[in-house]
Every structure is written in C-alpha cells, then in structure tokens.
Scaffold this active site. Structure first.
Site, PDB file in Angstrom:
ATOM      1  N   LYS A  98      86.961  38.621  43.606  1.00  0.00           N
ATOM      2  CA  LYS A  98      88.382  38.644  43.844  1.00  0.00           C
ATOM      3  C   LYS A  98      88.839  37.374  44.576  1.00  0.00           C
ATOM      4  CE  LYS A  98      87.933  43.572  44.786  1.00  0.00           C
ATOM      5  NZ  LYS A  98      87.928  44.563  45.896  1.00  0.00           N
ATOM      6  N   GLY A  99      87.873  36.691  45.171  1.00  0.00           N
ATOM      7  CA  GLY A  99      88.197  35.606  46.100  1.00  0.00           C
ATOM      8  C   GLY A  99      89.028  34.475  45.524  1.00  0.00           C
ATOM      9  N   ASP A 150      86.296  30.314  44.374  1.00  0.00           N
ATOM     10  CA  ASP A 150      86.777  30.077  45.738  1.00  0.00           C
ATOM     11  C   ASP A 150      85.831  29.157  46.507  1.00  0.00           C
ATOM     12  OD1 ASP A 150      84.753  31.980  45.799  1.00  0.00           O
ATOM     13  OD2 ASP A 150      85.864  33.475  46.939  1.00  0.00           O
ATOM     14  N   PHE A 161      80.903  30.700  57.968  1.00  0.00           N
ATOM     15  CA  PHE A 161      81.465  31.742  57.111  1.00  0.00           C
ATOM     16  C   PHE A 161      82.987  31.711  57.246  1.00  0.00           C
ATOM     17  CE2 PHE A 161      82.700  35.942  55.700  1.00  0.00           C
ATOM     18  CZ  PHE A 161      81.951  36.048  54.539  1.00  0.00           C
ATOM     19  N   ASP A 216      78.339  28.221  47.445  1.00  0.00           N
ATOM     20  CA  ASP A 216      77.488  28.337  48.625  1.00  0.00           C
ATOM     21  C   ASP A 216      76.056  27.985  48.209  1.00  0.00           C
ATOM     22  OD1 ASP A 216      76.726  29.133  51.192  1.00  0.00           O
ATOM     23  OD2 ASP A 216      76.627  31.247  50.686  1.00  0.00           O
ATOM     24  N   ASP A 257      87.275  37.039  51.789  1.00  0.00           N
ATOM     25  CA  ASP A 257      87.237  38.223  52.661  1.00  0.00           C
ATOM     26  C   ASP A 257      85.982  38.274  53.521  1.00  0.00           C
ATOM     27  OD1 ASP A 257      85.348  38.814  50.545  1.00  0.00           O
ATOM     28  OD2 ASP A 257      85.397  40.887  51.238  1.00  0.00           O
TER      29      ASP A 257
HETATM   30  P1  5GP Z   1      76.764  31.498  45.883  1.00  0.00           P
HETATM   31  O1  5GP Z   1      76.208  32.191  44.693  1.00  0.00           O
HETATM   32  O2  5GP Z   1      77.198  30.072  45.610  1.00  0.00           O
HETATM   33  O3  5GP Z   1      75.831  31.584  47.054  1.00  0.00           O
HETATM   34  O4  5GP Z   1      77.968  32.372  46.376  1.00  0.00           O
HETATM   35  C1  5GP Z   1      79.272  32.196  46.056  1.00  0.00           C
HETATM   36  C2  5GP Z   1      80.012  33.434  46.531  1.00  0.00           C
HETATM   37  O5  5GP Z   1      79.548  33.882  47.829  1.00  0.00           O
HETATM   38  C3  5GP Z   1      81.476  33.122  46.709  1.00  0.00           C
HETATM   39  O6  5GP Z   1      82.205  33.311  45.528  1.00  0.00           O
HETATM   40  C4  5GP Z   1      81.871  34.110  47.792  1.00  0.00           C
HETATM   41  O7  5GP Z   1      82.154  35.353  47.212  1.00  0.00           O
HETATM   42  C5  5GP Z   1      80.621  34.262  48.637  1.00  0.00           C
HETATM   43  N1  5GP Z   1      80.675  33.377  49.810  1.00  0.00           N
HETATM   44  C6  5GP Z   1      79.885  32.315  50.064  1.00  0.00           C
HETATM   45  N2  5GP Z   1      80.226  31.737  51.221  1.00  0.00           N
HETATM   46  C7  5GP Z   1      81.267  32.428  51.707  1.00  0.00           C
HETATM   47  C8  5GP Z   1      82.084  32.296  52.877  1.00  0.00           C
HETATM   48  O8  5GP Z   1      81.937  31.410  53.728  1.00  0.00           O
HETATM   49  N3  5GP Z   1      83.077  33.222  53.015  1.00  0.00           N
HETATM   50  C9  5GP Z   1      83.304  34.217  52.127  1.00  0.00           C
HETATM   51  N4  5GP Z   1      84.301  35.060  52.384  1.00  0.00           N
HETATM   52  N5  5GP Z   1      82.565  34.366  51.006  1.00  0.00           N
HETATM   53  C10 5GP Z   1      81.564  33.470  50.801  1.00  0.00           C
END
Ligand code: 5GP
Length: 174
Positions: free
Chosen positions: A42-43, A99, A151, A102, A158
């Site tokens: 949803k982000g 959004d 974070f 990470d 969220d």
């Molecule tokens: P990845 O697969 O790149 O580790 O994760 C991406 C997803 O992790 C993002 O779409 C988000 O949902 C979540 N995420 C990663 N870092 C953050 C953060 O700092 N804050 C929030 N709210 N979600 C995050």
C-alpha cells in the site's frame, strides 16, 4: 504508539519538489508513449497519485500487493504476491512505482516475475532508497532520495498500519 518518537527527515515541500523533478524526467523519457504505471500497495499509493498528476503523457494504472511475511520493521526476504495485476503487460511500457527500496529483495523478485510476462520495457521509480541495507544488487531507474539506514514512516509508509497519512516523511524511533 504514545512512546514512539518521530523526527522529520523530509518535509512535504521537499517531497513535492522531488516528485515534480521525477515527473519531468519520466515525462521526457516516455514522450509519445502511454506507460502502464504499477503501484506496489500500500505504501506507494500516495507517491503514485502525486506522480501521475504531474506527468505530461497519458498513462494507465494498475496495482500489485506484495507481502514479506511478518509485521517486523526488518524485511524478512520472503516475497509473495497477494494481489496480481488486472491485465496483461505484454508489449507495454511498464513503470513500477515503489515507496522504498531496502534490501532489494522485493523488487528483484518483481522484476524477474514481470519480465517473464514480456513487457516492451520495464523500469522502476522509487521515492526512497536505502542502499546500505541491500542484500541483492538492485539499482532503480529513477530515485527520489537516498536515505540512511533508518525506519521511516509517513507519505504512504506505515508502521503496523499507522502513520500513512502524514504529509512529512519521518524517522520512527520506536
Ligand atoms: P525490500 O524488499 O527492498 O527489503 O523491502 C521493500 C519494502 O520494505 C518496502 O516496500 C516497504 O514496504 C518495506 N520497508 C523497507 N524499509 C522501510 C522503512 O524504512 N519504512 C517502512 N514503513 N517500510 C519499509
């Protein structure tokens, strides 16, 4: 929630200016095309809705919901599709709107999955990037802000379904 502290990392004005910059670049690159813009629920919803209203070409939109298991702040690395696209992307110019990148695991998985559906082109725009936390190599085609390993919440992001409505992007010190 009452013990959680918020610190503004990016103001609504900074985000607004960056969204306009990204939209100008994307509009130039997709001139004469009608891309399919896919937001990852949803982000990315708020970012997508601001971005597409600044684009200078017609677009289609669709949504995907992806889950990494658990409500932890650290991504678990296990990815599954909760909601798939409503349409075929074969021969379409596809732009994924995310959004935040990470570890890179979600988008690496998505790129592999969507590539197999034979789009004409496939690119990624992310508002935020946390390169320090990468587990797999991944570089977005368009990126708003590179941020440190913290974070963040607000502007669609969220913590346990809270804070998505905030206009500023804040660091959550839980
Ligand atoms: P990845 O697969 O790149 O580790 O994760 C991406 C997803 O992790 C993002 O779409 C988000 O949902 C979540 N995420 C990663 N870092 C953050 C953060 O700092 N804050 C929030 N709210 N979600 C995050």
């Amino acid at each position: 929630m009452k013990d959680e502290k918020l610190e503004v990392l990016l103001t609504a004005e900074q985000i607004d200016a960056k969204v306009k910059e990204l939209a100008a670049e994307i509009s130039k690159d997709y001139k004469g095309k009608k891309p399919l813009i896919i937001a990852i629920l949803k982000g990315a919803v708020i970012f997508m809705s601001d971005l597409i209203r600044q684009l200078e070409m017609p677009v289609e939109i669709d949504f995907m919901a992806i889950s990494s298991y658990g409500a932890d702040t650290a991504s678990s690395g296990v990815v599954r599709i909760l909601k798939d696209l409503d349409q075929s992307i074969k021969d379409k110019d596809v732009l994924i709107v995310e959004d935040i990148v990470d570890t890179g695991l979600t988008l690496s998985y998505l790129i592999e999955n969507l590539s197999s559906r034979q789009p004409r082109s496939l690119k990624v725009v992310t508002l935020l990037d946390k390169p320090e936390r990468r587990k797999v190599e991944f570089k977005p085609d368009y990126c708003g802000f590179t941020i440190p390993d913290c974070f963040v919440i607000g502007y669609g992001l969220d913590f346990d379904e809270h804070y998505r409505h905030l206009c500023d992007l804040c660091i959550l010190d839980a």
